[in-house]
Write a protein that holds these residues in place. Structure first.
Motif, PDB file in Angstrom:
ATOM      1  N   VAL A   7       8.962  44.515-155.085  1.00  0.00           N
ATOM      2  CA  VAL A   7      10.028  43.551-154.770  1.00  0.00           C
ATOM      3  C   VAL A   7      10.299  43.537-153.271  1.00  0.00           C
ATOM      4  N   GLY A   8      10.375  42.350-152.777  1.00  0.00           N
ATOM      5  CA  GLY A   8      10.765  42.179-151.367  1.00  0.00           C
ATOM      6  C   GLY A   8      12.066  41.385-151.303  1.00  0.00           C
ATOM      7  N   PHE A   9      12.635  41.316-150.087  1.00  0.00           N
ATOM      8  CA  PHE A   9      13.906  40.581-149.982  1.00  0.00           C
ATOM      9  C   PHE A   9      13.964  39.861-148.638  1.00  0.00           C
ATOM     10  N   LEU A  10      14.536  38.713-148.698  1.00  0.00           N
ATOM     11  CA  LEU A  10      14.792  38.052-147.423  1.00  0.00           C
ATOM     12  C   LEU A  10      16.114  37.301-147.523  1.00  0.00           C
ATOM     13  N   SER A  11      16.796  37.232-146.394  1.00  0.00           N
ATOM     14  CA  SER A  11      18.010  36.397-146.343  1.00  0.00           C
ATOM     15  C   SER A  11      17.801  35.361-145.243  1.00  0.00           C
ATOM     16  N   PHE A  12      18.390  34.210-145.446  1.00  0.00           N
ATOM     17  CA  PHE A  12      18.160  33.128-144.481  1.00  0.00           C
ATOM     18  C   PHE A  12      19.388  32.201-144.426  1.00  0.00           C
ATOM     19  N   SER A  13      19.455  31.529-143.334  1.00  0.00           N
ATOM     20  CA  SER A  13      20.399  30.396-143.265  1.00  0.00           C
ATOM     21  C   SER A  13      19.635  29.266-142.569  1.00  0.00           C
ATOM     22  N   GLU A  14      19.742  29.227-141.237  1.00  0.00           N
ATOM     23  CA  GLU A  14      18.951  28.210-140.529  1.00  0.00           C
ATOM     24  C   GLU A  14      17.518  28.678-140.378  1.00  0.00           C
ATOM     25  N   ARG A  15      17.382  29.968-140.218  1.00  0.00           N
ATOM     26  CA  ARG A  15      16.064  30.602-140.099  1.00  0.00           C
ATOM     27  C   ARG A  15      16.105  31.891-140.906  1.00  0.00           C
ATOM     28  N   LEU A  16      15.009  32.552-140.922  1.00  0.00           N
ATOM     29  CA  LEU A  16      14.960  33.838-141.595  1.00  0.00           C
ATOM     30  C   LEU A  16      15.876  34.815-140.847  1.00  0.00           C
ATOM     31  N   ILE A  17      16.743  35.512-141.599  1.00  0.00           N
ATOM     32  CA  ILE A  17      17.642  36.460-140.932  1.00  0.00           C
ATOM     33  C   ILE A  17      17.087  37.891-141.083  1.00  0.00           C
ATOM     34  N   SER A  18      16.740  38.217-142.317  1.00  0.00           N
ATOM     35  CA  SER A  18      16.131  39.551-142.513  1.00  0.00           C
ATOM     36  C   SER A  18      15.021  39.432-143.536  1.00  0.00           C
ATOM     37  N   PHE A  19      14.030  40.264-143.397  1.00  0.00           N
ATOM     38  CA  PHE A  19      12.912  40.207-144.343  1.00  0.00           C
ATOM     39  C   PHE A  19      12.417  41.621-144.640  1.00  0.00           C
ATOM     40  N   ILE A  20      12.393  41.953-145.912  1.00  0.00           N
ATOM     41  CA  ILE A  20      11.823  43.242-146.338  1.00  0.00           C
ATOM     42  C   ILE A  20      10.618  42.905-147.209  1.00  0.00           C
ATOM     43  N   PRO A  21       9.430  43.246-146.738  1.00  0.00           N
ATOM     44  CA  PRO A  21       8.242  42.904-147.543  1.00  0.00           C
ATOM     45  C   PRO A  21       8.286  43.611-148.901  1.00  0.00           C
ATOM     46  N   ASP A  22       7.539  43.076-149.838  1.00  0.00           N
ATOM     47  CA  ASP A  22       7.616  43.616-151.196  1.00  0.00           C
ATOM     48  C   ASP A  22       6.983  45.008-151.244  1.00  0.00           C
ATOM     49  N   ALA A  23       7.641  45.856-152.014  1.00  0.00           N
ATOM     50  CA  ALA A  23       7.152  47.224-152.212  1.00  0.00           C
ATOM     51  C   ALA A  23       7.784  47.761-153.480  1.00  0.00           C
ATOM     52  N   ARG A  24       7.245  48.842-153.897  1.00  0.00           N
ATOM     53  CA  ARG A  24       7.769  49.418-155.138  1.00  0.00           C
ATOM     54  C   ARG A  24       8.528  50.684-154.831  1.00  0.00           C
ATOM     55  N   GLY A  25       9.301  51.107-155.813  1.00  0.00           N
ATOM     56  CA  GLY A  25       9.920  52.417-155.699  1.00  0.00           C
ATOM     57  C   GLY A  25      11.391  52.352-155.352  1.00  0.00           C
ATOM     58  N   SER A  26      12.072  53.434-155.719  1.00  0.00           N
ATOM     59  CA  SER A  26      13.526  53.476-155.574  1.00  0.00           C
ATOM     60  C   SER A  26      13.955  53.422-154.124  1.00  0.00           C
ATOM     61  N   LYS A  27      13.073  53.906-153.246  1.00  0.00           N
ATOM     62  CA  LYS A  27      13.395  53.841-151.816  1.00  0.00           C
ATOM     63  C   LYS A  27      13.639  52.393-151.393  1.00  0.00           C
ATOM     64  N   TYR A  28      12.774  51.586-151.863  1.00  0.00           N
ATOM     65  CA  TYR A  28      12.870  50.178-151.526  1.00  0.00           C
ATOM     66  C   TYR A  28      14.112  49.549-152.122  1.00  0.00           C
ATOM     67  N   LEU A  29      14.410  49.991-153.300  1.00  0.00           N
ATOM     68  CA  LEU A  29      15.614  49.434-153.941  1.00  0.00           C
ATOM     69  C   LEU A  29      16.837  49.740-153.077  1.00  0.00           C
ATOM     70  N   THR A  30      16.935  50.978-152.616  1.00  0.00           N
ATOM     71  CA  THR A  30      18.063  51.362-151.761  1.00  0.00           C
ATOM     72  C   THR A  30      18.100  50.484-150.511  1.00  0.00           C
ATOM     73  N   LYS A  31      16.869  50.301-149.982  1.00  0.00           N
ATOM     74  CA  LYS A  31      16.774  49.502-148.759  1.00  0.00           C
ATOM     75  C   LYS A  31      17.235  48.041-149.021  1.00  0.00           C
ATOM     76  N   ILE A  32      16.728  47.545-150.138  1.00  0.00           N
ATOM     77  CA  ILE A  32      17.066  46.147-150.463  1.00  0.00           C
ATOM     78  C   ILE A  32      18.557  46.011-150.741  1.00  0.00           C
ATOM     79  N   LEU A  33      19.080  46.954-151.540  1.00  0.00           N
ATOM     80  CA  LEU A  33      20.512  46.854-151.898  1.00  0.00           C
ATOM     81  C   LEU A  33      21.376  46.972-150.638  1.00  0.00           C
ATOM     82  N   SER A  34      20.935  47.868-149.766  1.00  0.00           N
ATOM     83  CA  SER A  34      21.697  48.033-148.527  1.00  0.00           C
ATOM     84  C   SER A  34      21.624  46.751-147.693  1.00  0.00           C
ATOM     85  N   GLU A  35      20.458  46.092-147.681  1.00  0.00           N
ATOM     86  CA  GLU A  35      20.285  44.839-146.931  1.00  0.00           C
ATOM     87  C   GLU A  35      21.139  43.722-147.540  1.00  0.00           C
ATOM     88  N   ILE A  36      21.129  43.704-148.876  1.00  0.00           N
ATOM     89  CA  ILE A  36      21.941  42.683-149.570  1.00  0.00           C
ATOM     90  C   ILE A  36      23.409  42.865-149.223  1.00  0.00           C
TER      91      ILE A  36
END
Lengths: 636, 311
Positions: free
Chosen positions: B139-168
């Motif tokens: 799973v990867g994550f990105l947030s955007f409005s006019e342009r891309l604001i943040s982008f986390i490329p897709d990856a697996r594992g709980s580490k990534y989940l923490t990263k994504i949740l923290s980004e969200i």
């Protein structure tokens, strides 16, 4: 210009701030609302908001106007037409031409105009009002009240003649006349050119009456068998001519042509002709006449070129003319000898194409003319002009030259005093001549007919008689004079005047004319009332002079010889055509004048001079604005 | 629950777990989850891979061509037919997912926290990230409005989940909605087939967006669009005089709401119908969330209707 009768109402003018305050106070406070996007609102919202704003502003304007109008209403505004509201002295020029007699219901234009003048007098003060009348000429009537008293007894009977010069003189000389009022029907012939004024003066033209169709009798002719009348008919109405003897109608005929004959009215000496039905101007539908008893007169004619071909015959057209008018009979003679032998029996003779006059015949002719003979000379191709010039240099009105080949076209309007309106210019328009005898008018002679610069007819008094010399013949040899429509009328009118009217007691007059009586015992009466006559000297002899005729109808003159009747008529002319000057034409004459059509002088003139209250219009406006306000308020 | 996943109790770490609702996750998990369709993953997993690989599940035969691994030659077939056929196997793979979260200013509506669109979007994103990672997806994550604001490329594992949740959790609303630009920006990062889950209110010109989505679809990517709207957007507020301020452009318009209510409703419905029709015709999973509805019921229901299946 507005005038306010109650200006104190303007103290309430600050009230107009009330709707503005209400508007400001009741303005809806908008809630600021953060919304994800106004993408779907923008277009419609802007449109609606603009409408909303517009309606609100309109409503505010309307409400403010309503309050303002209320204030105005209580300020009692009135429209003032006077530029100079300070009223100084005024001059009233009142038209007393007889077209002002035109009737409307129970009144006449003249009565309306007098009423209007009196209203002006009331407003300016009678002491400041100077009343003048005009028709034939301008006359100062009086100041104020006195003038109106005179006007009450005045009947407009005169014929209008342009009198701009006189009016202008009065206006320019009297600078203290701040307001100059012209009260007239403004018929076409009343004014011709513009009238100047001083810059501080102001003209007001009060127009009375409307353009009307008016038919009238122009003149009448007496024949052996009856009477004929020349009429001018306007419009499509069917008219009839009636002859009255005293109050008794003795004959009538339908009017179908310009001239209408009424037969069976023989030996009528005094009466009136009436054109019925009457129209706008009743007076000119009546023609009074008074005539002496007449017997037919024989006209002796010398035919210098007798021919069996009637057209070639010199007297063919003359005979045709005299055949129609039975008061004259033409007696023709082709033999010179017999002609001059019998000449003394006649009062009038016509010479056509005379050959060669000798000394003897010239002397007979001279003596006959000196005793009162009237001669018409028509030279022809056989005429020896030298014998005429040599033997008759004294009684011929001009020197006559030999026949000249030069074409002439058209003829000027004859302007002889004995010819009335019946002989019109257009009757001679088609005149043509290939040749003519050029004439050189003598000092005492009068040129009557002219084509270009050449005299066609010259006239001279010689002793008691008269000589008429034509420069073209009486037949169609080289001129068409004999067949022109004006020729018979001219000939007969001339005979009428020189044979009858000039010599005898004058019986037919027009209004404004002055009658003179040679007999000092003469007394003049109108409807039984005596009219004072004044004594005057004329040509070394005392005569009696009557005041100008002011009424139409019959006047009686009593002399030692008996009783004679005078008929007085309204003068015929352009006055009878009730054509009006347009407002723009009046404006050209009276510079910068206020022009008002007056129907009801008592109501309208005070409004013009003192102002027209506009309160009712303001109320209507308020009501309209209120309705608009309700509609708009509902829309919001 | 897999090990090392963040605790779901908000008290434990309010920042990280504010948007993870245990009751919602429990409900989703109870139903079980599987996405219909085929996804390309980087490990062998629970989903059918379109790549014919070398696994235990036989898929089909194909004629031998030079260069093929002789290990997969089916000799039995050769014995019967004397022709060389290569055996093809279905490769089991995991799923690559990119969760794209719109954080334009318009998402911060209404102010009421529980009904705020961004709050909902974050909750949706967190829930999906949690479940997908827990299932072993990349799973990867990105947030955007006019342009891309943040982008986390897709990856697996709980580490990534923490990263994504923290980004969200860090995402804040600002700027205008420019989905078109943002999707174009992530294009180069998508090397393999990916499921893109777009969470947005879609309040922008949708025509260019639909064009980009179609181009992604052509590249064999898959899309699920989750539209988040508030009831207050469907019908304007009660009252008369309002000054509407565009949250994205700050443009102000004075409006008499009563005069434009019907017009607005019609236009807004037309716009939404247009989006829905467009997406559904392209085979894109779509669901419109109404933030005024109970989250606990709406999110599982929405995910099912968007095309996810729960087993």
């Amino acid at each position: 210009m507005f005038k306010f009768l109650n200006p104190s109402a303007f103290y309430f003018l600050p009230l107009i701030t009330i709707p503005i305050l209400i508007h400001l106070l009741t303005r809806k406070k908008a809630i600021v609302y953060f919304f994800p996007t106004i993408l779907f609102l923008k277009k419609q919202a802007l449109l609606k908001t603009r409408q909303f704003k517009l309606l609100n502003i309109l409503l505010l304007i309307l409400r403010t106007l309503i309050v303002l109008l209320f204030v105005l209403f209580f300020a009692k505004p009135s429209v003032v037409f006077l530029k100079k509201t300070e009223k100084g002295k005024c001059a009233i020029f009142l038209d007393i031409s007889y077209s002002m007699n035109m009737r409307s219901l129970e009144t006449s234009l003249f009565k309306d105009a007098v009423k209007g003048a009196s209203e002006i007098g009331k407003i300016f003060g009678f002491e400041n009002t100077n009343v003048f009348t005009f028709a034939k000429k301008v006359s100062f009537l009086a100041k104020g009240n006195q003038a109106f008293k005179i006007l009450e007894k005045t009947t407009p009977v005169e014929v209008s003649q342009p009198c701009e010069d006189e009016i202008e003189k009065i206006v320019l000389e009297n600078r203290n006349f701040t307001h100059i009022f012209i009260l007239s029907d403004f018929c076409k012939n009343t004014f011709k050119r513009s009238i100047k004024k001083n810059p501080e003066q102001e003209f007001f033209c009060f127009k009375f009456g409307e353009k009307e169709k008016n038919s009238h009798i122009k003149s009448i002719k007496i024949h052996k068998e009856g009477i004929s009348a020349i009429t001018q008919i306007q419009g499509n109405k069917n008219f009839a001519l009636e002859v009255y003897l005293s109050a008794r109608k003795i004959n009538q005929a339908a009017v179908v042509d310009e001239e209408t004959f009424l037969y069976g009215v023989k030996n009528v000496k005094k009466g009136k002709l009436e054109l019925s039905p009457t129209d706008a101007l009743k007076e000119d539908n009546i023609f009074y006449f008074s005539l002496p008893e007449r017997t037919s007169i024989k006209v002796f004619c010398f035919n210098g070129d007798y021919s069996l071909n009637p057209i070639k015959n010199e007297t063919y057209f003359l005979r045709k003319i005299f055949d129609q008018f039975s008061l004259y009979e033409l007696e023709e003679e082709t033999q010179e000898k017999i002609f001059f032998k019998n000449l003394k029996k006649y009062r009038v003779c016509i010479f056509t194409n005379p050959h060669k006059l000798n000394q003897k015949y010239a002397q007979i002719l001279r003596n006959w003319i000196l005793r009162g003979g009237i001669v018409f000379i028509f030279p022809g191709e056989r005429t020896d002009v030298d014998s005429l010039n040599n033997f008759c240099p004294d009684f011929l009105p001009s020197y006559i030259y030999p026949l000249k080949e030069k074409s002439l076209k058209g003829m000027d309007l004859p302007s002889s005093f004995w010819l009335g309106d019946e002989v019109r210019g257009e009757f001679f328009e088609k005149f043509k001549a290939e040749k003519f005898f050029p004439v050189l008018k003598k000092e005492n002679s009068l040129s009557i007919l002219k084509s270009k610069k050449e005299d066609i007819l010259v006239f001279q008094k010689f002793g008691e008689g008269f000589v008429f010399l034509f420069s073209v013949p009486a037949d169609l040899d080289f001129s068409n004079l004999a067949i022109l429509s004006g020729f018979p009328v001219f000939l007969l009118k001339t005979l009428d005047y020189f044979l009858w009217e000039r010599k005898e007691f004058k019986r037919n007059y027009f209004i404004g004319d002055v009658a003179k009586f040679k007999s000092l015992s003469s007394k003049l009466f109108f409807k039984g009332h005596p009219i004072p006559l004044s004594q005057e000297e004329e040509n070394g002899a005392l005569i009696l002079k009557a005041p100008p005729f002011a009424n139409t109808g019959f006047y009686t003159v009593k002399t030692k010889d008996g009783e004679k009747v005078i008929a007085v008529n309204l003068r015929r002319g352009s006055e009878n055509n009730l054509e009006r000057l347009s407002d723009s034409e009046i404006k050209k004459i009276f510079d910068d004048a206020g022009i008002f059509k007056i129907k009801n002088p008592a109501d309208e003139i005070p409004v013009i001079l003192s102002g027209k209250p506009v309160g009712k219009y303001i109320i209507i406006l308020i009501l309209l604005f209120l309705i608009a306000e309700v509609i708009l308020a509902n829309k919001l | 629950m897999p090990k090392n996943l963040p605790a779901l109790s908000p008290e434990a770490d309010p920042l990280k777990n504010l948007y993870l609702k245990p009751e919602i996750i429990a409900r989703v998990e109870r139903l079980g989850y599987s996405r219909r369709g085929i996804f390309e993953g980087n490990i062998s997993g629970k989903y059918h891979s379109p790549f014919r690989g070398y696994s235990s599940d036989f898929h089909a035969f194909r004629p031998y061509t030079q260069g093929d691994d002789l290990r997969y030659l089916d000799w039995k077939v050769y014995g019967r037919t004397e022709k060389f056929f290569i055996k093809q196997f279905e490769e089991e793979t995991n799923m690559r997912v990119i969760i794209a979260l719109d954080c334009s200013a318009s998402m911060n509506f209404p102010k009421e926290f529980e009904k705020n669109k961004l709050y909902w979007a974050k909750t949706l994103a967190s829930t999906l990230a949690y479940i997908l990672i827990k299932r072993g997806d990349s799973v990867g994550f990105l947030s955007f409005s006019e342009r891309l604001i943040s982008f986390i490329p897709d990856a697996r594992g709980s580490k990534y989940l923490t990263k994504i949740l923290s980004e969200i959790a860090k995402v804040e609303s600002s700027g205008k909605t420019k989905i078109f630009n943002s999707l174009n920006d992530i294009g180069p990062f998508l090397k393999r087939r990916t499921l893109i889950i777009l969470i947005s209110d879609l309040l922008s010109d949708f025509l260019p967006v639909s064009k980009v989505i179609r181009s992604f679809l052509k590249q064999k990517h898959r899309f699920v669009v989750l539209q988040v709207l508030s009831s207050l957007e469907f019908s304007l507020p009660q009252g008369e005089a309002f000054v509407f301020v565009d949250m994205e452009t700050q443009e102000r318009v004075r409006i008499d709401v009563e005069k434009v209510r019907t017009y607005y409703k019609k236009e807004f419905e037309k716009f939404n119908h247009g989006i829905e029709g467009n997406l559904k015709s392209s085979g894109v999973g779509f669901f419109r969330f109404n933030t005024h509805k109970p989250m606990i019921r709406e999110i599982p229901l929405g995910l099912i209707k968007a095309g996810f299946t729960f087993r």
